[in-house]
Structures are given as C-alpha cells and as structure tokens.
Enzyme design. Structure first.
Site, mmCIF file in Angstrom:
data_model
loop_
_atom_site.group_PDB
_atom_site.id
_atom_site.type_symbol
_atom_site.label_atom_id
_atom_site.label_comp_id
_atom_site.label_asym_id
_atom_site.label_seq_id
_atom_site.Cartn_x
_atom_site.Cartn_y
_atom_site.Cartn_z
ATOM 1 N N ARG A 260 3.559 40.295 -17.526
ATOM 2 C CA ARG A 260 2.522 40.853 -16.670
ATOM 3 C C ARG A 260 1.681 39.706 -16.108
ATOM 4 O O ARG A 260 1.364 38.745 -16.804
ATOM 5 C CB ARG A 260 1.623 41.833 -17.445
ATOM 6 N N GLU A 289 -1.345 41.281 -7.890
ATOM 7 C CA GLU A 289 0.005 41.704 -7.537
ATOM 8 C C GLU A 289 -0.069 42.970 -6.691
ATOM 9 O O GLU A 289 -0.721 43.927 -7.114
ATOM 10 C CB GLU A 289 0.824 41.961 -8.800
ATOM 11 N N HIS A 308 8.335 40.619 -8.691
ATOM 12 C CA HIS A 308 8.506 41.591 -9.777
ATOM 13 C C HIS A 308 9.898 42.221 -9.700
ATOM 14 O O HIS A 308 10.058 43.443 -9.701
ATOM 15 C CB HIS A 308 7.425 42.660 -9.718
#
Length: 347
Positions: A260, A289, A308
């Site tokens: 993360r 993000e 991602h």
C-alpha cells in the site's frame, strides 16, 4: 435463480456479477450458516469480467443464488470502492454471520469493520490468494532496479557506463509475513539470497534466514541490499519507511513496495532518490494514488512506477473464485474459513 442442494440456499441477484493463503490459523468460531448473497449489483472494474466463473464458484461449493433478504446469513461483497455501502448493508442486516471481501488488503474497509464488528459475525478477505502474481511482480521490479532498467529504458543515446548489481547472494529484507512474503521466499531460492522477514509478531518464517519483529526494522536496514514491502496498511504501519529508515539503507540498496502506498513517505523517498542515498525504488502503489501528473516521484532518479498492476483482473479472477468456493464450502460445513480478518488489527 435458485438451486437447492443439501438443504442449503446461496443467494445471488440475477443482475449481480459474482466475484472475487492462508487457512486461518486464527480459525473463526463456527457461525450459523444459511443463504448467501453476492453484492453489489454494480461492481468495480477490478472485479469485472468473470461473473460466470464466480457464479460457478458458489454453486460448485454447494450454494444457490438469489437476492439478499431476512433469511440471508452470508454475504460475498464484490466492491473495493463501495465500502460505505457495505456498512449500510451490514447495519440493516443484523442476521448476517459471514462476509467475504474481495481483496487481500482491507484498509478501505477499516471504518466499516470497526463499526460493524459484533459477536457471531466473521469477515474473510482474499489475503494470500493473490500471492503468486504479486510476488512475481516484486521479483521483476527488483531485478529491473538492480540492473538499472529505468535508466536504460529512458536513455536516448548509447550508455556505456558499466553499472548494475546482481541479485545472487544478496541480503533481502521482506517486511510482512503473509502469502506474498512466503511466495517471494520460494521465488528467491534460486538466487541463494539471505532473507530476513520483518513482522509484527515473533516466530520464525520457514525458508527465511532470520525473522525479527517490527521494532528491529532499523537494525536490519543497514545490511539490506533489497527491501520489499509486503505488509498490511494500518495506523501503526503508515510511513513505516520514512526519512530515518531511508537514511539507514545502503547507497546500493533498492526499495520495492507492492503493498500500500502510505507505507512509504513519498516526499522522503523522492529526496532519497534524487540525492542518491539509495540506488532506486519501484512502486506499484503510491501516496497519493493515483499518482498525479507532475508529481516529483515521476521524475525521481532510478524510479520504476507501475499503476497498481501487480495483479490484474485476468490474474485474480480464478484466484478469487477459488477463495470464494473454499469459504462457501467452509461456511456450509462449519470448517475453518481461509483468510479470516482480525478486525482489531486491521488485516
């Protein structure tokens, strides 16, 4: 659509797409089984494109598909983005005893889990399910950084400077001890590396040279050639890697984050890269993000950023289907679930 089998009903709306390793050592108490619903009717892009696979996962495990109602006891939740809606569903359906979440990380559901936790309600996630593609991505990023692929790929002229580092027999530190870390241990075996696992609790991880607790992270960073972050995001792990930690790393070391974004302080990382305090960094996840255009991390030295994409829907669909099938079977039989979430710890 209803299919009766073994006196049990699993419920899936006609309009909903059914989606998606760790067998719980923290095995959940037996819950009251019964009908299962699969929601929401509009799911995320990240869990699209496999409704028939997921419907089959439920039915193959002995379930039948229909809508959420007062008789429903289990819920398979497909959306990572609609966590607030999940909270509303749980609040209005106190009869639920089991909820399957679609992703390995449950940080997006932190508030919902805290507010909805109650005796007799078990949450399971996909933790461990996606270990193979994510570990594969982490290994690829590691090799790319050590061989300076970001620099080579961006070159506009012949670069004859003989730079590059071999992964063989290096010290690799993996932060986290879940499925991704264990798959990385397996993938790294041919490189004859020395692996240190950093985890919250004590206890040796098979295949690792040593296992230390998180409070000793700063002691192992100075001897690490590769640092791979595969930990859960919690309030305690936010900015786990910041300016102090980066300053402890070797100038020849690389940092990889496939967990993360907020586990790494982005501003501190940009500074460390541009001042060449570390060799490079590879981020599949970022803070913020999505990483906005013009963010300094895009132009930092020897950085590799993927959006991602350590796992994609095509990769995860069959893996999530397996997790759904396994946990539906466990729900119906009273066997232990896989991937039980500790609502207090947040993973």
């Amino acid at each position: 659509m209803k299919i009766r089998q073994k006196d049990c009903v699993c419920e899936i709306p006609q309009h909903a797409a059914v989606l998606g390793d760790e067998r719980a050592s923290n095995a959940a108490p037996r819950v009251e089984s019964g009908p299962i619903a699969v929601l929401p009717e509009s799911h995320d892009d990240s869990t699209r494109g496999g409704s028939e696979v997921f419907r089959s996962a439920v039915s193959d495990a002995g379930g039948v598909i229909t809508e959420l109602n007062e008789n429903t006891r289990g819920l398979i939740w497909l959306s990572y983005k609609k966590s607030a809606e999940l909270g509303e569903v749980l609040a209005s359906n106190p009869q639920l005893t089991w909820v399957q979440l679609p992703w390995a990380g449950v940080d997006a559901y932190a508030d919902v889990l805290a507010a909805s936790a109650r005796p007799g309600l078990v949450f399971t996630s996909a933790k461990g399910s996606y270990a193979q593609p994510v570990a594969e991505h982490a290994l690829g990023m590691t090799l790319a950084l050590m061989r300076l692929f970001p620099r080579r790929a961006r070159a506009q002229s012949w670069d004859a400077v003989p730079k590059g580092i071999s992964l063989y027999r290096k010290n690799v530190t993996i932060i986290g001890a879940g499925g991704i870390a264990r798959e990385l241990i397996r993938l790294l075996q041919p490189f004859d590396v020395r692996i240190t696992i950093v985890r919250r609790s004590a206890g040796q991880v098979p295949g690792a040279f040593s296992t230390v607790t998180t409070d000793r992270l700063k002691k192992v960073l100075p001897e690490s050639d590769v640092v791979i972050i595969a930990a859960a995001l919690t309030p305690d792990t936010t900015h786990l890697i910041g300016a102090q930690e980066l300053a402890l790393m070797k100038p020849s070391a690389v940092l990889i984050n496939i967990a993360r974004g907020p586990l790494v302080d982005s501003a501190a990382l940009v500074e460390a890269l541009n001042q060449e305090r570390i060799l490079g960094a590879a981020m599949d996840v970022t803070e913020p993000e999505p990483l906005p255009d013009g963010h300094p991390l895009w132009s930092a030295r020897n950085v590799l950023i993927t959006p991602h994409m350590a796992d994609t829907p095509d990769m995860t669909a069959p893996l999530l289907a397996d997790r759904i099938s396994t946990n539906v079977a466990a729900f119906l039989s009273g066997e232990p679930f896989v991937g039980v979430v500790d609502t207090e710890a947040g993973y």
